[in-house]
Design a protein around this motif. Structure first.
Motif, PDB file in Angstrom:
ATOM      1  N   PHE A 190      72.017  48.687  -6.821  1.00 47.28           N
ATOM      2  CA  PHE A 190      72.285  50.091  -7.089  1.00 47.28           C
ATOM      3  C   PHE A 190      72.044  50.476  -8.546  1.00 47.28           C
ATOM      4  N   GLY A 191      71.388  49.616  -9.297  1.00 51.89           N
ATOM      5  CA  GLY A 191      71.076  49.924 -10.699  1.00 51.89           C
ATOM      6  C   GLY A 191      70.162  51.128 -10.852  1.00 51.89           C
ATOM      7  N   ASN A 192      69.135  51.209 -10.000  1.00 52.37           N
ATOM      8  CA  ASN A 192      68.198  52.343 -10.078  1.00 52.37           C
ATOM      9  C   ASN A 192      68.889  53.673  -9.792  1.00 52.37           C
ATOM     10  N   THR A 193      69.917  53.638  -8.965  1.00 49.43           N
ATOM     11  CA  THR A 193      70.671  54.856  -8.649  1.00 49.43           C
ATOM     12  C   THR A 193      71.204  55.493  -9.923  1.00 49.43           C
ATOM     13  N   PHE A 194      71.779  54.674 -10.799  1.00 55.48           N
ATOM     14  CA  PHE A 194      72.363  55.199 -12.029  1.00 55.48           C
ATOM     15  C   PHE A 194      71.299  55.522 -13.071  1.00 55.48           C
ATOM     16  N   CYS A 195      70.157  54.859 -12.993  1.00 56.05           N
ATOM     17  CA  CYS A 195      69.033  55.212 -13.864  1.00 56.05           C
ATOM     18  C   CYS A 195      68.547  56.621 -13.525  1.00 56.05           C
ATOM     19  N   VAL A 196      68.387  56.908 -12.236  1.00 52.13           N
ATOM     20  CA  VAL A 196      67.974  58.242 -11.783  1.00 52.13           C
ATOM     21  C   VAL A 196      69.041  59.276 -12.135  1.00 52.13           C
ATOM     22  N   LEU A 197      70.298  58.954 -11.868  1.00 48.83           N
ATOM     23  CA  LEU A 197      71.386  59.870 -12.194  1.00 48.83           C
ATOM     24  C   LEU A 197      71.426  60.153 -13.694  1.00 48.83           C
ATOM     25  N   GLY A 198      71.229  59.131 -14.499  1.00 49.54           N
ATOM     26  CA  GLY A 198      71.206  59.307 -15.949  1.00 49.54           C
ATOM     27  C   GLY A 198      70.112  60.260 -16.399  1.00 49.54           C
ATOM     28  N   ALA A 199      68.932  60.133 -15.817  1.00 47.13           N
ATOM     29  CA  ALA A 199      67.825  61.022 -16.181  1.00 47.13           C
ATOM     30  C   ALA A 199      68.096  62.454 -15.730  1.00 47.13           C
ATOM     31  N   LEU A 200      68.742  62.611 -14.589  1.00 48.39           N
ATOM     32  CA  LEU A 200      69.093  63.954 -14.119  1.00 48.39           C
ATOM     33  C   LEU A 200      70.130  64.600 -15.030  1.00 48.39           C
ATOM     34  N   LEU A 201      71.110  63.827 -15.457  1.00 47.25           N
ATOM     35  CA  LEU A 201      72.186  64.367 -16.283  1.00 47.25           C
ATOM     36  C   LEU A 201      71.814  64.499 -17.755  1.00 47.25           C
ATOM     37  N   LEU A 202      71.072  63.531 -18.277  1.00 46.65           N
ATOM     38  CA  LEU A 202      70.858  63.430 -19.720  1.00 46.65           C
ATOM     39  C   LEU A 202      69.445  63.757 -20.175  1.00 46.65           C
ATOM     40  N   GLY A 203      68.515  63.864 -19.239  1.00 45.90           N
ATOM     41  CA  GLY A 203      67.117  64.035 -19.596  1.00 45.90           C
ATOM     42  C   GLY A 203      66.394  62.703 -19.500  1.00 45.90           C
ATOM     43  N   GLY A 204      65.076  62.768 -19.507  1.00 49.83           N
ATOM     44  CA  GLY A 204      64.259  61.579 -19.276  1.00 49.83           C
ATOM     45  C   GLY A 204      64.422  60.471 -20.290  1.00 49.83           C
ATOM     46  N   LEU A 205      64.384  60.823 -21.568  1.00 53.82           N
ATOM     47  CA  LEU A 205      64.459  59.782 -22.590  1.00 53.82           C
ATOM     48  C   LEU A 205      65.816  59.097 -22.598  1.00 53.82           C
ATOM     49  N   TRP A 206      66.882  59.870 -22.664  1.00 56.81           N
ATOM     50  CA  TRP A 206      68.221  59.292 -22.712  1.00 56.81           C
ATOM     51  C   TRP A 206      68.566  58.571 -21.411  1.00 56.81           C
ATOM     52  N   GLY A 207      68.235  59.174 -20.277  1.00 57.96           N
ATOM     53  CA  GLY A 207      68.493  58.529 -18.994  1.00 57.96           C
ATOM     54  C   GLY A 207      67.661  57.276 -18.816  1.00 57.96           C
ATOM     55  N   GLY A 208      66.394  57.352 -19.231  1.00 53.98           N
ATOM     56  CA  GLY A 208      65.522  56.178 -19.150  1.00 53.98           C
ATOM     57  C   GLY A 208      66.000  55.043 -20.036  1.00 53.98           C
ATOM     58  N   LEU A 209      66.447  55.399 -21.251  1.00 53.91           N
ATOM     59  CA  LEU A 209      66.987  54.365 -22.144  1.00 53.91           C
ATOM     60  C   LEU A 209      68.257  53.749 -21.577  1.00 53.91           C
ATOM     61  N   ALA A 210      69.100  54.586 -20.985  1.00 52.58           N
ATOM     62  CA  ALA A 210      70.319  54.056 -20.364  1.00 52.58           C
ATOM     63  C   ALA A 210      69.968  53.048 -19.278  1.00 52.58           C
ATOM     64  N   GLY A 211      69.022  53.405 -18.404  1.00 52.47           N
ATOM     65  CA  GLY A 211      68.600  52.496 -17.343  1.00 52.47           C
ATOM     66  C   GLY A 211      67.941  51.243 -17.890  1.00 52.47           C
ATOM     67  N   ALA A 212      67.061  51.421 -18.874  1.00 56.32           N
ATOM     68  CA  ALA A 212      66.340  50.284 -19.449  1.00 56.32           C
ATOM     69  C   ALA A 212      67.293  49.314 -20.136  1.00 56.32           C
ATOM     70  N   VAL A 213      68.197  49.841 -20.947  1.00 56.74           N
ATOM     71  CA  VAL A 213      69.130  48.976 -21.679  1.00 56.74           C
ATOM     72  C   VAL A 213      70.127  48.324 -20.724  1.00 56.74           C
ATOM     73  N   GLY A 214      70.745  49.121 -19.849  1.00 60.90           N
ATOM     74  CA  GLY A 214      71.748  48.573 -18.939  1.00 60.90           C
ATOM     75  C   GLY A 214      71.202  47.508 -18.015  1.00 60.90           C
ATOM     76  N   MET A 215      70.048  47.778 -17.427  1.00 61.96           N
ATOM     77  CA  MET A 215      69.514  46.811 -16.461  1.00 61.96           C
ATOM     78  C   MET A 215      68.835  45.624 -17.140  1.00 61.96           C
ATOM     79  N   THR A 216      68.329  45.825 -18.351  1.00 62.10           N
ATOM     80  CA  THR A 216      67.772  44.685 -19.091  1.00 62.10           C
ATOM     81  C   THR A 216      68.885  43.726 -19.492  1.00 62.10           C
ATOM     82  N   ILE A 217      70.022  44.276 -19.928  1.00 61.29           N
ATOM     83  CA  ILE A 217      71.172  43.414 -20.241  1.00 61.29           C
ATOM     84  C   ILE A 217      71.624  42.671 -18.979  1.00 61.29           C
TER      85      ILE A 217
END
Length: 197
Positions: free
Chosen positions: A42-69
């Motif tokens: 369900f990691g991608n779910t929160f990446c998509v939600l992050g981009a919807l809520l925060l915009g592409g860059l911030w949501g994408g960074l959230a997904g990239a950092v969280g799932m890379t960790i």
């Protein structure tokens, strides 16, 4: 953006990164493939939600950092660079469609918000369904030195799990965004993407 809005945005980005980490690390079902494995998560779910809520860059960074960790702290450590790139791209695509094309940060009727939320999520997940197996093949074949037939077989199996992940991400992230957006607006915590400078 004001200093207060910047603080809110950074806090929300950190929260979304943590949710992406949890979504992969703890809400994951491994699918063994011989010596390798892939996962339904369900990691991608929160990446998509992050981009919807925060915009592409911030949501994408959230997904990239969280799932890379999450990759770096699990058996998926060798895939961390690929994860960072793909999750950042998912966020950028979802955010672009949601906020540059549909302007979801502005006031709209609920059917418009629902329609464009789903379209945005689909755009990001279609990218992932195509890119994950393709990038995965080249990554395994040429960077990890895997034999060609094995890399092709793994790419095909990964495509199936990626498709399942995409469907669940589209549905859950869309439902969450439509539910959370009004609550954040009411609380004064929804930082409009088009207000960023």
């Amino acid at each position: 953006m004001s200093k207060q809005q910047t603080t809110i945005k950074l806090t929300q980005t950190a929260l979304m990164a943590a949710l992406c980490y949890i979504g992969f690390q703890f809400l994951r079902f491994d699918v063994p493939i011989g010596m390798e494995k892939t996962a339904i998560h369900f990691g991608n779910t929160f990446c998509v939600l992050g981009a919807l809520l925060l915009g592409g860059l911030w949501g994408g960074l959230a997904g990239a950092v969280g799932m890379t960790i999450a990759d770096l702290t699990s058996d998926y450590v060798t895939y961390a660079p690929k994860t960072f790139l793909l999750k950042l791209c998912i966020g950028l695509i979802v955010g672009f469609v949601a906020h540059k094309i549909a302007k979801l940060s502005k006031e709209h009727e609920k059917p418009y918000i629902i329609r464009w939320t789903v379209i945005s999520a689909v755009a990001g997940m279609v990218f992932n369904v195509v890119a994950d197996p393709v990038v995965g093949y080249f990554y395994k074949r040429y960077l990890l030195g895997m034999e060609d037939n094995l890399a092709k077989s793994l790419a095909k199996i990964t495509a199936a799990t990626t498709f399942v992940n995409a469907l669940t991400s589209i549905i859950i992230a869309s439902l969450l965004y439509v539910a959370v957006r009004p609550a954040l607006m009411k609380a004064g915590l929804y930082v409009r993407v088009d207000e960023e400078r």
